[in-house]
Design a protein around this motif. Structure first.
Motif, PDB file in Angstrom:
ATOM      1  N   ILE A   1       0.805   1.032  -2.228  1.00  0.00           N
ATOM      2  CA  ILE A   1       2.078   0.051  -1.871  1.00  0.00           C
ATOM      3  C   ILE A   1       2.065  -0.058  -0.578  1.00  0.00           C
TER       4      ILE A   1
ATOM      5  N   ARG B   1       4.430  -1.143   2.655  1.00  0.00           N
ATOM      6  CA  ARG B   1       5.985  -1.079   3.186  1.00  0.00           C
ATOM      7  C   ARG B   1       6.336  -1.945   4.431  1.00  0.00           C
TER       8      ARG B   1
ATOM      9  N   ASN C   1       7.566  -1.297   6.900  1.00  0.00           N
ATOM     10  CA  ASN C   1       7.632  -0.739   8.351  1.00  0.00           C
ATOM     11  C   ASN C   1       6.178  -0.343   8.411  1.00  0.00           C
TER      12      ASN C   1
ATOM     13  N   LEU D   1       4.137   1.182   6.385  1.00  0.00           N
ATOM     14  CA  LEU D   1       3.502   2.526   5.889  1.00  0.00           C
ATOM     15  C   LEU D   1       2.504   2.121   4.718  1.00  0.00           C
TER      16      LEU D   1
ATOM     17  N   ILE E   1       1.198   3.398   1.167  1.00  0.00           N
ATOM     18  CA  ILE E   1       1.197   4.550   0.230  1.00  0.00           C
ATOM     19  C   ILE E   1       0.238   4.323  -0.732  1.00  0.00           C
TER      20      ILE E   1
ATOM     21  N   ILE F   1       0.260   9.021   2.481  1.00  0.00           N
ATOM     22  CA  ILE F   1       0.755   7.892   3.287  1.00  0.00           C
ATOM     23  C   ILE F   1       0.311   7.871   4.511  1.00  0.00           C
TER      24      ILE F   1
ATOM     25  N   GLY G   1       0.484   6.475   8.488  1.00  0.00           N
ATOM     26  CA  GLY G   1       1.494   5.886   9.218  1.00  0.00           C
ATOM     27  C   GLY G   1       0.911   5.683  10.678  1.00  0.00           C
TER      28      GLY G   1
END
Lengths: 408, 408
Positions: free
Chosen positions: A97, A99, A101, A103, A105, A401, A403
């Motif tokens: 995934i 995102r 923002n 991220l 995942i 995850i 970041g």
């Protein structure tokens, strides 16, 4: 003592989770070879169990389940090779995934951890579970039955000698204490055990489900149904009825009840009569017009015979068949025989059993027959695993995850 | 009485499983509208709960969790719309297998059946769970807390009025009896309930896990960790520490413990000191050289504070950090702050928590933040669901097998 074994198993998880796929294959190859090389030792120990069983007046059917032969050990060793060759699913990305923002995942497949199995009689289960657990980086704790204790000790000794220099210690643990009270200790050890899989009779499974605080994967209870529709190919229906009931009545994917549409009750049951001559039949009034047997009651429909016994019921229509299945099925496997695809679709969509078949025998509900290569059992519950429990069902996942300093 | 409600819920499953996706969307739209139209009624009933709470001397923090406002009801209604718009996963083919014998095996996604939820205080949970269950063709049985009973009755009344002409009856059931003993009845009703999801404090969850015979999806306990590596960007680490601890300490994805590599303990903790001025700190001896606080003991490391309290420990290296996390984590969420990707990889592979982060706040462990649109809770167990429980986690599967008369 048991607690110490469970604790060591839990500690082994951390080492086991980082073992790569080639090492796992080496370990399984070594086990397969060791089983063949130590056949005499295993047969000698198995003979002790067989002797005890005879002393205790155990039935020949049960003794056959317990018995190991040179040929059976060869088959077990071959099954270990098969597991070694299966596709490795540990570490694979199940979902990714991204995102808004930034991220990223990733859901990746990981071992479950400590898998405890509580089982009865058949010693091949010991090797099956151990090899499936090794292939999925799990650690297993095996609690077999008292009747097979010498065989199980021998098999686990052979396994542990074979993997001694390849895998971490305590990856395969046999609990040698065969007291029933030990089961309770294992199934409530949430600190050390991640999942418990009971394999055996309804009594054992019920005991585990009722008392476990550790998550359970239920297996096995099989009250399976065959529905012969008014638009069935009767020759096909007959062949499947014989296969599903008679080829191996003691297994969970055999049928217990045949539901027959009233429009074809006469021709179908007349044909069935001779094929089912050796089967003890419980039927409703209508069925007993065509086949010999006793009157069936609700208790019959709710019984998993695992034997040469069959219920036969004539139904007015498909909805009565579906209703009957909802009332009595253990949600294992059901089959409809019909040439009408819409009728089949309706049947298969209406039922929520683990496996629903159109024009095939329920006997195919099996890890091997599904192409899973091996199975831990057949799950009839709705959580986590459904139907044959293969490698994938013996895994969990975690999210990784990535970041760049994101905060919420 | 409770048994009759559970029985009706189970019966509703069969009707609910055939409801198509457009009807489900209509039902959710109707719920969203009805919540807005009946805001005054809901607020009036909520006011009774709030008055009772004040009479009983409940803390303001708890009262805030219980409180509904016009704005909050608007937000809840909007969340229902969001669930309506999510991708429908029921009926999708998860896996397709073609066997050499010609059998075609399809694994398709189906509802779980009856989902029972045992929860506390926040009334929005009532609507969240109902809408997620409707979207996944599940039937829900809701057992909220005594403190929110008027609000929950009002919300379920509004929901059931809204869907009366759209969905089968008994798809959303509230158990109005708030006695603790009712919980036991629900979590042992294997005949009617397919899964139970406890949402609330550790006491509630432990009670359910210890006493349920129905399969449980555990949620929520969150002792989460932040590890600041020697190669961390200290500015980033500081920002994430503040976010993960202070932005909302009462939630499960907030951190309880910061582990700091000894090489950067001095500069990092010196920076942290002022940002954490209002946080009560328990530290090890080394940490307390740089920040004010009390000496931490093992009990501190094992506590989910859910408050403005934080443990800080200085570690010699990453392995000590990993060891600490294995000893104390509830396997919810952990994060490493480092500029070294290999160090991050090692950390993330070594741990088996539901969510492991590199350079991001643990606060992202949330169904909404993961893009799931809604969540039932955060699962910290390894079976069935892991991490945020979205729509997919509220489903099971069955195998549909197409044959041409195959027997085994």
């Amino acid at each position: 003592m048991i607690e110490e074994q469970l604790k060591q198993a839990k500690l082994a998880c951390r080492k086991m989770q980082n073992i790569d796929k080639y090492t796992k294959m080496d370990a399984l190859d070594a086990i397969s070879k060791a089983l063949l090389e130590n056949t005499d030792y295993i047969l000698g120990e198995n003979a002790k169990d067989i002797a005890n069983a005879r002393d205790n007046g155990i039935s020949e059917a049960m003794i056959d389940r317990l018995l190991l032969t040179r040929q059976r050990i060869e088959a077990i060793a071959k099954d270990v090779e098969k597991v070694a060759d299966l596709k490795d699913c540990i570490g694979e990305t199940v979902r990714k995934i991204e995102r808004p923002n930034g991220l990223i995942i990733k859901q990746v497949r990981i071992p479950i951890g400590v898998v405890a199995t509580i089982y009865e009689s058949r010693p091949n289960v010991t090797v099956d579970i151990a090899s499936i657990c090794i292939k999925t980086n799990n650690v297993c704790v095996l609690k077999g039955g008292r009747e097979a204790i010498h065989s199980n000790i021998a098999l686990v000794n052979v396994i542990n000698m074979a993997i001694r220099d390849i895998l971490p210690t305590n990856v395969v643990t046999l609990i040698e204490n065969t007291d029933r009270s030990v089961v309770f200790e294992v199934i409530t050890a949430n600190q050390y055990v991640d999942v418990v899989v009971p394999r055996g009779g309804a009594g054992l499974i019920q005991h585990v489900v009722n008392n476990a605080t550790v998550p359970v994967i239920e297996t096995g209870a099989g009250i399976c149904h065959l529905y012969v529709d008014k638009e069935a190919d009767l020759q096909m229906a007959l062949k499947i009825a014989v296969n599903a009931k008679i080829s191996r009545p003691s297994v969970c994917n055999a049928i217990e009840t045949i539901l027959v549409h009233q429009d074809i009750a006469n021709p179908f049951l007349t044909k069935l009569r001779s094929e089912f001559a050796k089967i003890k039949i419980y039927g409703d009034e209508e069925a007993l017009r065509y086949v010999d047997g006793q009157k069936a009651d609700n208790q019959n429909y709710a019984t998993e015979y695992d034997d040469y016994i069959c219920n036969i019921k004539v139904v007015k229509n498909i909805d009565e068949a579906i209703e009957h299945i909802y009332n009595y099925s253990t949600k294992h496997s059901e089959s409809i025989i019909t040439e009408n695809n819409n009728t089949a679709k309706y049947f298969m969509e209406s039922l929520d059993s683990a496996c629903v078949y159109h024009n095939a025998s329920t006997r195919f509900t099996d890890g091997g027959e599904f192409g899973f290569g091996a199975e831990v059992g057949i799950s009839t519950q709705k959580l986590h695993a459904r139907g044959p429990i293969g490698l994938q069902e013996m895994t969990s996942t975690k999210y990784i995850i990535y970041g760049k300093g994101q905060i919420r």
